[in-house]
Structures are given as structure tokens and as C-alpha cells.
Design a protein around this motif. Structure first.
Motif, PDB file in Angstrom:
ATOM      1  N   LEU A 258      -1.866  -0.397   3.299  1.00  0.00           N
ATOM      2  CA  LEU A 258      -2.395   0.765   2.601  1.00  0.00           C
ATOM      3  C   LEU A 258      -1.749   2.051   3.094  1.00  0.00           C
ATOM      4  O   LEU A 258      -1.487   2.962   2.302  1.00  0.00           O
ATOM      5  CB  LEU A 258      -3.915   0.841   2.766  1.00  0.00           C
ATOM      6  CG  LEU A 258      -4.604   1.956   2.004  1.00  0.00           C
ATOM      7  CD1 LEU A 258      -4.441   1.750   0.502  1.00  0.00           C
ATOM      8  CD2 LEU A 258      -6.066   2.013   2.368  1.00  0.00           C
ATOM      9  N   SER A 259      -1.441   2.137   4.377  1.00  0.00           N
ATOM     10  CA  SER A 259      -0.813   3.349   4.904  1.00  0.00           C
ATOM     11  C   SER A 259       0.579   3.536   4.309  1.00  0.00           C
ATOM     12  O   SER A 259       1.000   4.667   4.047  1.00  0.00           O
ATOM     13  CB  SER A 259      -0.741   3.303   6.430  1.00  0.00           C
ATOM     14  OG  SER A 259       0.193   2.344   6.872  1.00  0.00           O
ATOM     15  N   LYS A 260       1.298   2.448   4.078  1.00  0.00           N
ATOM     16  CA  LYS A 260       2.606   2.542   3.443  1.00  0.00           C
ATOM     17  C   LYS A 260       2.475   3.045   2.006  1.00  0.00           C
ATOM     18  O   LYS A 260       3.261   3.865   1.543  1.00  0.00           O
ATOM     19  CB  LYS A 260       3.320   1.183   3.446  1.00  0.00           C
ATOM     20  CG  LYS A 260       3.680   0.694   4.822  1.00  0.00           C
ATOM     21  CD  LYS A 260       4.691   1.613   5.456  1.00  0.00           C
ATOM     22  CE  LYS A 260       5.065   1.084   6.824  1.00  0.00           C
ATOM     23  NZ  LYS A 260       5.944   1.991   7.528  1.00  0.00           N
ATOM     24  N   LYS A 261       1.451   2.563   1.297  1.00  0.00           N
ATOM     25  CA  LYS A 261       1.237   3.026  -0.072  1.00  0.00           C
ATOM     26  C   LYS A 261       0.807   4.487  -0.095  1.00  0.00           C
ATOM     27  O   LYS A 261       1.223   5.249  -0.972  1.00  0.00           O
ATOM     28  CB  LYS A 261       0.190   2.152  -0.770  1.00  0.00           C
ATOM     29  CG  LYS A 261       0.698   0.776  -1.087  1.00  0.00           C
ATOM     30  CD  LYS A 261      -0.315  -0.041  -1.832  1.00  0.00           C
ATOM     31  CE  LYS A 261       0.240  -1.434  -2.091  1.00  0.00           C
ATOM     32  NZ  LYS A 261      -0.675  -2.263  -2.847  1.00  0.00           N
ATOM     33  N   LEU A 262      -0.026   4.902   0.863  1.00  0.00           N
ATOM     34  CA  LEU A 262      -0.430   6.305   0.935  1.00  0.00           C
ATOM     35  C   LEU A 262       0.769   7.203   1.215  1.00  0.00           C
ATOM     36  O   LEU A 262       0.884   8.298   0.656  1.00  0.00           O
ATOM     37  CB  LEU A 262      -1.489   6.499   2.029  1.00  0.00           C
ATOM     38  CG  LEU A 262      -2.892   6.046   1.720  1.00  0.00           C
ATOM     39  CD1 LEU A 262      -3.775   6.163   2.953  1.00  0.00           C
ATOM     40  CD2 LEU A 262      -3.479   6.869   0.595  1.00  0.00           C
TER      41      LEU A 262
END
Length: 90
Positions: A73-77
């Protein structure tokens, strides 16, 4: 002496990172990682009345799964924030 601080890109080309954006993303990731582990701990120990050892094992497994999801999720954010910054310049 050669100045290597300028790598050919102007400072305006780089996306701007705000303190508010970092705080928001960090808080969201902290909740995503911690809430499932806390919920599993409470569920297994107080509701299902499992032993402390089994509760810790279930909580650790949940924590590692949530950390993996949080990493994705951090990569997508990060991609979303960069995309929003780039669209704001146009």
C-alpha cells in the motif's frame, strides 16, 4: 573544483513533499498495520480464551501479513502522490 550538486534537473521538476502528506500516509499505514494485530490479540485471548502462546503466534502472523500489505500500500500511495503532484503542475 566541479560543483556536483546540480545534476541537470531543476529543483522545480522534483515533486514537493509536504509534512501533512507524510503525516497522513504514515498514520494510515500505522492503523492498517496495528489494528488487525490488536483485533486478533483481543479476539483470541479474551473471546476465544486461547493460551498466551497461541495468542502471540496468531498476533505475530497477523502482524507480518499486515506489514506486507502495508508495504504494498505504501508503494501505491507513493505513486498516487507523485501522480497528483505531476498533474498539479500541468
Amino acid at each position: 573544483m566541479v560543483d556536483k550538486s546540480d545534476d541537470g534537473h531543476s529543483h522545480q521538476d522534483r515533486p514537493e513533499i509536504t509534512t501533512r502528506g507524510i503525516f497522513t500516509a504514515s498514520t494510515l499505514l500505522a492503523f492498517i498495520i496495528s489494528v488487525p494485530a490488536i483485533a486478533v490479540t483481543v479476539l483470541t485471548y479474551y473471546i476465544l480464551k486461547m493460551t498466551l502462546t497461541l495468542t502471540l503466534i496468531a498476533s505475530l502472523i497477523t502482524l507480518f501479513l499486515a506489514m506486507g500489505f502495508g508495504y504494498k500500500l505504501s508503494k501505491k500511495l507513493e505513486k498516487t502522490q507523485l501522480k497528483d503532484k505531476n498533474h498539479g503542475k500541468l
